[in-house]
Write a protein that holds these residues in place. Structure first.
Motif, PDB file in Angstrom:
ATOM      1  N   ALA A   1      -5.142  12.753   7.508  1.00 32.32           N
ATOM      2  CA  ALA A   1      -6.520  13.111   7.208  1.00 32.32           C
ATOM      3  C   ALA A   1      -7.079  12.318   6.045  1.00 32.32           C
ATOM      4  N   LYS A   2      -6.285  11.470   5.429  1.00 34.41           N
ATOM      5  CA  LYS A   2      -6.753  10.733   4.254  1.00 34.41           C
ATOM      6  C   LYS A   2      -7.563   9.516   4.660  1.00 34.41           C
ATOM      7  N   ALA A   3      -8.349   9.033   3.682  1.00 33.91           N
ATOM      8  CA  ALA A   3      -9.135   7.830   3.913  1.00 33.91           C
ATOM      9  C   ALA A   3      -8.222   6.608   3.879  1.00 33.91           C
ATOM     10  N   PHE A   4      -8.625   5.593   4.573  1.00 33.22           N
ATOM     11  CA  PHE A   4      -7.914   4.324   4.593  1.00 33.22           C
ATOM     12  C   PHE A   4      -8.399   3.501   3.412  1.00 33.22           C
ATOM     13  N   THR A   5      -7.491   2.972   2.611  1.00 34.84           N
ATOM     14  CA  THR A   5      -7.877   2.246   1.397  1.00 34.84           C
ATOM     15  C   THR A   5      -7.460   0.780   1.469  1.00 34.84           C
ATOM     16  N   LEU A   6      -7.961   0.017   0.526  1.00 36.39           N
ATOM     17  CA  LEU A   6      -7.570  -1.393   0.438  1.00 36.39           C
ATOM     18  C   LEU A   6      -6.065  -1.514   0.179  1.00 36.39           C
ATOM     19  N   ASP A   7      -5.503  -0.613  -0.587  1.00 38.16           N
ATOM     20  CA  ASP A   7      -4.053  -0.641  -0.810  1.00 38.16           C
ATOM     21  C   ASP A   7      -3.296  -0.364   0.483  1.00 38.16           C
ATOM     22  N   ASP A   8      -3.817   0.530   1.326  1.00 37.05           N
ATOM     23  CA  ASP A   8      -3.196   0.761   2.641  1.00 37.05           C
ATOM     24  C   ASP A   8      -3.219  -0.531   3.456  1.00 37.05           C
TER      25      ASP A   8
END
Length: 86
Positions: A3-10
């Protein structure tokens, strides 16, 4: 599915998992094109498949090709995540 947002670190982690540590992704890469980062379309398709498996979404090939920069790909993934949760 998460459910988390996708980030640049991901995205950095997934790019490294797919292509190894040969690419310098530690700098400010948000608006650098994937071509300038050394990623070709085949690498982006693989990246999209990895994102899809991990986040339970399906990214269209056009979405991956049109997202010319990491920032645009992160935005596209988050838009897809929101659409699937609605």
């Amino acid at each position: 599915m998460t459910a988390k947002a996708f980030t640049l670190d991901d995205l950095r982690r997934i790019l490294r998992e797919g292509a190894g540590e040969d690419f310098d992704l530690d700098d400010d890469i948000d608006d650098v094109t994937f071509v300038d980062l050394g990623y070709e379309s085949l690498a982006l398709l693989e990246t999209g498949a990895r994102i899809g498996r991990e986040y339970g979404i399906e990214l269209e090939d056009e979405t991956l090709i049109d997202a010319e920069t990491p920032r645009r790909l992160v935005d596209a993934v988050n838009a897809q995540l929101l659409a699937t949760r609605a």
